[in-house]
Enzyme design. Structure first.
Site, PDB file in Angstrom:
ATOM      1  CG  ASP A 236      -1.970  -1.007   1.241  1.00 57.87           C
ATOM      2  OD1 ASP A 236      -1.946  -1.894   0.361  1.00 57.87           O
ATOM      3  OD2 ASP A 236      -2.852  -0.954   2.112  1.00 57.87           O
TER       4      ASP A 236
ATOM      5  CB  SER B  85      10.069   2.453   4.553  1.00 55.08           C
ATOM      6  OG  SER B  85      11.420   2.679   4.199  1.00 55.08           O
TER       7      SER B  85
ATOM      8  CG  HIS C  86       2.279  -8.911   0.176  1.00 53.50           C
ATOM      9  ND1 HIS C  86       1.616 -10.007   0.671  1.00 53.50           N
ATOM     10  CD2 HIS C  86       1.993  -7.888   1.024  1.00 53.50           C
ATOM     11  CE1 HIS C  86       0.943  -9.664   1.772  1.00 53.50           C
ATOM     12  NE2 HIS C  86       1.167  -8.382   2.003  1.00 53.50           N
TER      13      HIS C  86
END
Length: 372
Positions: free
Chosen positions: A152, A341, A230
């Site tokens: 995200d 980050s 992911h």
């Protein structure tokens, strides 16, 4: 007789820093702002805007930008990040958990309805809350596209890599070779070995197939985003390179301010290949995000107290017992940050690969990045 009146230009130069700083602190004109913007400043300011807010007004009275950058780099962000990491692991009393987590949710707009565990009392400390998992149905993985967003966040930049330079934000670049480091790991990845003296030879080395080009995409994870990342595609991870370094904020405002920010910060580069050639995913650390975890790599240790500037540590996932490296499936859990980050994707693909993105757009893990 000397006049006691201060010249207007000098008066403005003296007053501006205080006014600018007060506006940043929300002490002026706060009632005219929208509620969401006003409510979000306290933790944002204390977390990573403080250095920028206190230094930027000084430029208006003649302080050089290079001086601001130099002073910002002297802030002990690694030490602060280790302290923050230890604080995150301190278990909170049950009665204090809901107020603390609710403040964070309210400040950064976290959607707890997507969390696998919605009960705030179940999170023992800040670290567990930051690394919360999502419900399985919250992020469907797009099956019709070969590459998806690994996390995200917000799309900072994307496109072709040109002249061995990559843009971290519009108009601010960093060196591809500095970011990935020297090609000493080619024995584990099939790369193009036909180098020449052209300045783009490092980039050409990564393009292994005729008719392909090198692409990049930068995804910024804000503090309120889901903090796990992911696998963006089906690929083989052959090599890990860890660069110890600074832990400056990767907020887009700071990224526009400091050239080669991603090359200064601590980062973990995972390199390998996918169906179309070279592929890499880099997790870039930031202020209070010194801890980068890769789930399948138990040997990785980040934000250690001591390191040599400019050094890096290599680790090969290809061995006598494992000739294939680490096989990752699209959407599979890969790693996690503490707080926000940046993820940088660098990959080889056919020249007709097209991004279905726009700069600054919000994206969620599982959504497509582009098509071939």
């Amino acid at each position: 007789m000397v006049s006691g009146r201060i010249p207007e230009d000098l008066l403005q130069r003296l007053q501006f820093p205080q006014l600018a700083l007060r506006r940043r602190l929300g002490l002026l004109s706060c009632m005219s702002r929208r509620g969401t913007r006003f409510r979000s400043w306290p933790l944002s300011f204390l977390y990573y805007i403080l250095p920028l807010a206190t230094l930027k007004p000084l430029a208006k009275v003649g302080w050089r930008p290079t001086s601001r950058v130099a002073l910002y780099k002297t802030i002990p962000t690694r030490l602060l990040s280790r302290a923050w990491g230890r604080l995150n692991q301190v278990d909170l009393p049950t009665w204090l958990r809901k107020p603390i987590f609710s403040l964070y949710i309210w400040t950064f707009g976290v959607n707890m309805k997507e969390a696998a565990v919605e009960d705030l009392h179940q999170y023992r400390n800040l670290g567990e809350f930051f690394r919360r998992k999502l419900k399985p149905q919250a992020r469907p993985v797009c099956d019709s596209h070969c590459i998806i967003s690994p996390a995200d966040g917000k799309i900072l930049h994307f496109g072709h890599v040109k002249n061995c330079e990559v843009e971290q934000v519009k108009g601010v670049t960093y060196s591809l070779e500095t970011f990935l480091g020297p090609q000493t790991w080619t024995e584990t990845i099939a790369l193009n070995k036909d180098e020449d003296d052209d300045p783009s030879s490092f980039q050409d080395l990564l393009v292994t197939k005729e008719g392909n080009a090198l692409f990049h995409c930068v995804v910024y994870l804000a503090p309120g985003d889901y903090h796990c990342f992911h696998s963006p595609t089906d690929w083989r991870v052959a090599h890990r390179r860890h660069f110890p370094g600074s832990l400056m904020s990767v907020n887009p405002g700071v990224a526009r301010w400091i050239k080669e920010l991603f090359c200064h910060n601590e980062r973990v580069v995972l390199s390998g290949d996918w169906a179309h050639g070279f592929f890499s995913l880099t997790a870039v650390g930031a202020t209070n995000v010194g801890s980068i975890r890769i789930y399948f790599d138990k040997e990785l240790r980040t934000n250690l107290p001591r390191y040599s500037k400019g050094s890096f540590n290599d680790f090969s996932y290809v061995s006598n017992n494992n000739q294939e490296g680490i096989s990752m499936r699209k959407g599979e859990h890969l790693g996690e940050f503490n707080l926000g980050s940046t993820i940088v994707l660098l990959f080889e693909a056919p020249k007709d690969f097209t991004f279905n993105l726009r700069p600054g757009q919000k994206i969620r893990y599982g959504e497509p990045l582009g098509t071939i």
